[in-house]
Design an enzyme around this catalytic site. Structure first.
Site, PDB file in Angstrom:
ATOM      1  N   TRP A 194      21.409 -51.315  55.783  1.00 26.27           N
ATOM      2  CA  TRP A 194      21.438 -52.657  55.187  1.00 26.27           C
ATOM      3  C   TRP A 194      20.286 -52.837  54.208  1.00 26.27           C
ATOM      4  CZ3 TRP A 194      17.997 -56.789  55.185  1.00 26.27           C
ATOM      5  CH2 TRP A 194      18.501 -58.016  54.719  1.00 26.27           C
ATOM      6  N   GLY A 199      28.474 -54.030  56.541  1.00 24.24           N
ATOM      7  CA  GLY A 199      27.880 -54.434  57.804  1.00 24.24           C
ATOM      8  C   GLY A 199      27.202 -55.792  57.753  1.00 24.24           C
ATOM      9  N   ASP A 200      27.179 -56.423  56.575  1.00 25.13           N
ATOM     10  CA  ASP A 200      26.495 -57.705  56.410  1.00 25.13           C
ATOM     11  C   ASP A 200      27.349 -58.846  56.976  1.00 25.13           C
ATOM     12  OD1 ASP A 200      24.146 -59.081  54.668  1.00 25.13           O
ATOM     13  OD2 ASP A 200      25.984 -60.273  54.545  1.00 25.13           O
ATOM     14  N   ILE A 201      26.764 -59.618  57.881  1.00 25.14           N
ATOM     15  CA  ILE A 201      27.511 -60.691  58.555  1.00 25.14           C
ATOM     16  C   ILE A 201      27.936 -61.765  57.566  1.00 25.14           C
ATOM     17  CG2 ILE A 201      27.324 -62.527  60.280  1.00 25.14           C
ATOM     18  CD1 ILE A 201      25.477 -60.657  61.872  1.00 25.14           C
TER      19      ILE A 201
END
Length: 286
Positions: free
Chosen positions: A221, A240-242
């Site tokens: 990230w 993978g970033d919310i």
């Protein structure tokens, strides 16, 4: 003091860029005056450059003012604000994709870089695993304690300064012990020349990733964030970033956040401008 008028090709939505810069309390932004004050460091010389937008979305124009180093300042501001990127090409690409409406809503929004690569990496470490509001608070405490204020504008602390800090000093500002170690370690690597940001600028994305991932505290990230917002690379999409996951859920009206496999499928049609897809999705949630 010098002053220069800069004209670039449209579209370029400086007002939307300013609104994103204004989220960070360390940035000196005046939305009404369409002004941002940028801290720049050239070796040991620190300069504050003022950018005032005088043009429109379709015909962007700016007045740039600073005290010294005209050529270097204009070159660096062009990098930071991506004035040499033709955003119309990006926009036209997405008109044939499922993100068409998103790109119409955020027409001409540029990918604006962090003002300095070293501070960008440090900021990414500070922002790990905390909510955005607290991340800004932690960064503000860090910079105001160890950085320098010139003409009302904050400069992040130098690598040499960061390398000399003690974990206990950062713990006082609610840093975790581990995060404090990561920040000081990156300061030490940079101060010693082992981490060379000028060299990273010349390397391919995969090469930069291989260099950074070796550093304690740096994960995928952080690497993707650095490639996008420190180096301005146009084709990154942090699946993978919310925030991106939530934005996709909202935009496509999904019942739950999309799986990584679905996100991989989505992004196929967004090449070679994945960074803009990510930016506009983040903007849709801000």
């Amino acid at each position: 003091m010098w002053e220069e008028k800069v004209t670039i090709s449209g579209p370029y939505n400086f007002d939307l860029a300013l609104s994103r810069l204004a989220l960070d309390p360390l940035n000196t932004v005046d939305i009404e005056q369409r002004l941002v004050r940028v801290p720049l460091a050239f070796n040991d010389k620190k300069i504050v450059a003022d950018i005032i937008a005088t043009g429109t979305l379709e015909k962007p124009e700016f007045i740039v003012r600073a005290s010294d180093e005209k050529e270097k300042t204009l070159h660096r501001l062009t990098e930071i604000f991506q004035w040499d990127v033709v955003l119309l090409h990006v926009h036209e690409h997405f008109q044939t994709t499922e993100l068409k409406d998103l790109f119409n809503d955020h027409f001409g929004t540029p990918l604006v870089l962090e003002f300095d690569p070293f501070s960008s990496l440090i900021k990414s470490i500070i922002h790990q695993q905390v909510n955005l509001k607290f991340a800004f608070t932690l960064t503000e405490r860090f910079v105001q304690a160890f950085g320098e204020e010139i003409d009302g504008v904050w400069f992040h602390p130098s690598p040499e300064k960061v390398a000399q800090l003690k974990v206990e000093q950062l713990r006082e500002f609610q840093f975790s012990g581990r995060k404090a170690e990561y920040v000081i370690g990156i300061g030490a690597l940079t101060a010693s020349g082992q981490l060379d940001f000028k060299k990273l600028k010349t390397m391919a994305d995969a090469e930069v990733s291989n260099e950074l991932i070796k550093i304690r505290g740096v994960g995928p990230w952080t690497v993707e964030n650095f490639l996008m917002f420190a180096l301005g690379r146009p084709n990154l999409f942090p699946i993978g970033d919310i925030g991106i996951q939530n934005a996709l859920k909202k935009y496509f009206q999904l019942e739950e956040k999309p799986s990584l496999a679905i996100m991989e499928k989505y992004k196929e049609q967004w090449n070679p401008y994945l960074s803009y897809a990510a930016l506009y999705l983040w903007r849709s949630m801000e």
